[in-house]
Design an enzyme around this catalytic site. Structure first.
Site, mmCIF file in Angstrom:
data_model
loop_
_atom_site.group_PDB
_atom_site.id
_atom_site.type_symbol
_atom_site.label_atom_id
_atom_site.label_comp_id
_atom_site.label_asym_id
_atom_site.label_seq_id
_atom_site.Cartn_x
_atom_site.Cartn_y
_atom_site.Cartn_z
ATOM 1 N N ARG A 37 0.812 -1.249 0.074
ATOM 2 C CA ARG A 37 -0.119 -0.038 0.096
ATOM 3 C C ARG A 37 0.852 1.230 -0.021
ATOM 4 O O ARG A 37 0.634 2.263 -0.501
ATOM 5 C CB ARG A 37 -0.904 -0.094 1.282
ATOM 6 C CG ARG A 37 -2.125 -0.959 0.923
ATOM 7 C CD ARG A 37 -3.082 -0.903 2.100
ATOM 8 N NE ARG A 37 -4.348 -1.590 1.812
ATOM 9 C CZ ARG A 37 -5.208 -2.048 2.656
ATOM 10 N NH1 ARG A 37 -4.863 -1.884 3.944
ATOM 11 N NH2 ARG A 37 -6.228 -2.359 2.151
ATOM 12 N N LYS A 202 -16.755 -16.553 4.788
ATOM 13 C CA LYS A 202 -17.997 -16.401 5.142
ATOM 14 C C LYS A 202 -18.872 -16.291 3.635
ATOM 15 O O LYS A 202 -18.489 -15.143 2.919
ATOM 16 C CB LYS A 202 -18.497 -15.447 6.011
ATOM 17 C CG LYS A 202 -18.031 -15.885 7.489
ATOM 18 C CD LYS A 202 -18.338 -14.893 8.530
ATOM 19 C CE LYS A 202 -19.643 -14.505 8.733
ATOM 20 N NZ LYS A 202 -19.923 -13.718 9.585
ATOM 21 N N GLY A 360 -8.143 -8.320 0.940
ATOM 22 C CA GLY A 360 -7.086 -8.292 1.889
ATOM 23 C C GLY A 360 -6.106 -9.669 1.965
ATOM 24 O O GLY A 360 -4.947 -9.818 1.888
ATOM 25 N N GLY A 384 -12.709 -4.512 0.774
ATOM 26 C CA GLY A 384 -14.085 -4.236 0.694
ATOM 27 C C GLY A 384 -14.343 -3.300 -0.238
ATOM 28 O O GLY A 384 -15.567 -3.450 -0.570
HETATM 29 P P1 ADP Z 1 -10.364 -11.938 1.552
HETATM 30 O O1 ADP Z 1 -9.746 -10.854 2.826
HETATM 31 O O2 ADP Z 1 -9.348 -11.987 0.558
HETATM 32 O O3 ADP Z 1 -11.645 -11.194 0.909
HETATM 33 P P2 ADP Z 1 -11.817 -13.575 3.498
HETATM 34 O O4 ADP Z 1 -11.665 -12.622 4.461
HETATM 35 O O5 ADP Z 1 -13.119 -13.708 2.857
HETATM 36 O O6 ADP Z 1 -10.895 -13.178 2.261
HETATM 37 O O7 ADP Z 1 -11.313 -14.877 3.729
HETATM 38 C C1 ADP Z 1 -9.996 -15.337 4.147
HETATM 39 C C2 ADP Z 1 -9.793 -16.289 5.061
HETATM 40 O O8 ADP Z 1 -10.747 -17.519 4.586
HETATM 41 C C3 ADP Z 1 -8.543 -16.892 5.247
HETATM 42 O O9 ADP Z 1 -8.316 -16.650 6.561
HETATM 43 C C4 ADP Z 1 -8.729 -18.634 5.136
HETATM 44 O O10 ADP Z 1 -8.120 -19.280 6.208
HETATM 45 C C5 ADP Z 1 -10.271 -18.621 5.313
HETATM 46 N N1 ADP Z 1 -10.730 -20.074 4.793
HETATM 47 C C6 ADP Z 1 -10.474 -20.173 3.366
HETATM 48 N N2 ADP Z 1 -11.025 -21.554 3.254
HETATM 49 C C7 ADP Z 1 -11.419 -21.958 4.380
HETATM 50 C C8 ADP Z 1 -12.335 -23.148 4.850
HETATM 51 N N3 ADP Z 1 -12.390 -24.034 4.242
HETATM 52 N N4 ADP Z 1 -12.569 -23.316 6.288
HETATM 53 C C9 ADP Z 1 -12.269 -22.343 7.165
HETATM 54 N N5 ADP Z 1 -11.811 -20.975 6.694
HETATM 55 C C10 ADP Z 1 -11.338 -20.910 5.389
HETATM 56 MG MG MG Z 2 -10.304 -10.865 4.741
#
Ligand code: ADP
Ligand code: MG
Length: 404
Positions: A37, A202, A360, A384
């Protein structure tokens, strides 16, 4: 679509320009672990310096509680910025206090000063508009003009992002312009085939983006924690994997809509199932319809997509002209469950067209797995913000810059 650009501010030589950057970098023991960043903020700052502006940089870092907290000081970030700009960069120990005022007054043309963390001041993120406006007014005392360039915060109605821009002539910086350029290519006539890869933890976080993208994409590939809600929606048992039961019906609705529209929702055919959530847990590959048939039974945890799925996703990605990826395919932080994310990242680097990584944790994952930023078409600095943009939401920090 009429984002005001820096040019619209007129000649800036000798003018005090407050620049809202997003320098919210990860720190470990006061050391920056990913300076992406800070690097992303350089083009705008270089442009302003070259014009002879007096450049005052403001940003937040972490989530301090509206009061000074040494572990969230921007001092190490100011030092890193000086290295990247290859010039001396000043630092004020407060944001709108006496040190900031004295250093702003002493600033020469083409010089750069970083003020201490915006969020050391309760007004920055206050829910109360009058409090935000009052704090923005204090910042405006330092500004003849304002440049907004913190793409990671444009979805937030915060004093330095929304109110300040209305108090002085303001424009978008080069980073925001570049991010929007890419997001625009994802929403307006993307080159086809267009695939979106979603993962992460989620499903409920990402429902808005699924709903908005369904009419626009050719394929939606589902991995990460959310895949289990999709598998459950198609009648499979998922053991003790992440499951949002209250979203099953919504997901079934998406599956029906996708079928009607001829959009492929590609679900995993195999997953990596572990005995527990740890790097040394026993784990096996299971077919998507027999997750509870492993030795771990109903207590098994799905922590990554399986190898057959990863290959299928990679083929689909490489065969697309536009790919947007948000959300790791598995728990990449634990080495045995990083393979799916690595295979998908690799495939994105081979896309003959536009490949975009947003989010992120997704950006952190590709860097942690050893990929370089320039292997992708674009890595968004705002998770986000980019998701909300793709959901079609109005972002307050862009609206104040003329964006519609
Ligand atoms: P981003 O920040 O890229 O938008 P998210 O915050 O939605 O991504 O999700 C990231 C998290 O999802 C990571 O910490 C990863 O460990 C978790 N994750 C991915 N697959 C699984 C799974 N099968 N079970 C639990 N957590 C998961
Ligand atoms: Mg995240």
């Amino acid at each position: 679509m009429t984002l005001r650009t820096i040019d619209s501010l007129g000649p800036l030589a000798g003018k005090r320009v407050v620049v809202r950057c997003d320098l919210n970098v990860p720190l470990r023991d006061g050391v920056i672990t990913d300076d992406g960043r800070v690097r992303a903020s350089v083009p705008t700052l270089t442009t302003l310096v070259a014009q002879g502006a007096r450049v005052i940089v403001v940003s937040h870092l972490g989530r301090p509680d509206g009061a000074p907290d040494a572990k969230y000081s921007l001092a190490p970030v100011a030092a890193r910025l000086g290295e990247l700009l290859d010039r001396s960069v000043g630092f004020a120990a407060d944001t709108v206090g006496s040190d900031a005022a004295a250093k702003v007054a002493a600033l020469g043309d083409g010089e750069v000063l970083v003020l201490e963390n915006l969020r050391f001041n309760a007004g920055e993120t206050s829910k109360n508009e009058a409090e935000r406006t009052a704090f923005a007014g204090e910042l405006a005392e330092f500004a003849d003009a304002v440049v907004s360039d913190g793409f990671g915060v444009v979805h937030r109605k915060q004093a330095s992002v929304y109110e300040l821009e209305q108090l002085r002539p303001s424009a978008a910086g080069l980073l925001i312009a570049a991010e929007l350029d890419v997001l625009d290519r994802l929403t307006e006539n993307p080159e086809r085939p267009y695939a979106v890869v979603l993962g992460g933890s989620k499903v409920s976080d990402k429902l808005g983006v699924i709903a908005h993208l369904l009419p626009r994409v050719d394929a939606l590939l589902i991995g990460g924690g959310m895949l289990f809600t999709f598998l459950a929606a198609t009648g499979h048992k998922v053991g003790s994997s992440l499951l949002e039961s209250d979203q099953i019906e919504t997901v079934q609705g998406y599956l029906t809509e996708a079928a009607e529209r001829g959009v492929d929702i590609v679900l995993p055919t195999d997953v990596v199932v572990a005995a527990s959530f740890s790097a040394d847990a026993d784990h096996v590959v299971a077919a998507a319809d027999s997750i509870e048939a492993t030795p771990f039974g109903a207590s098994g945890l799905g922590l990554d997509i399986g190898p057959e799925t990863a290959t299928a996703f990679a083929d689909r990605i490489r065969g697309s002209k536009t790919v947007f990826w948000n959300g790791p395919m598995g728990v990449f932080e634990l080495a045995p469950f990083a393979a799916g994310t690595r295979v998908v990242a690799e495939a994105l680097t081979e896309v003959d067209g536009l490949s975009v990584v947003g989010g992120g944790d997704s950006a952190a994952a590709v860097r942690q797995l050893g990929f370089e930023d320039d292997q992708f078409g674009h890595i968004s600095t705002g998770g986000g913000a980019s998701l909300e943009f793709l959901e079609g939401k109005k972002l307050p920090g862009l609206e104040v810059l003329g964006w519609q």
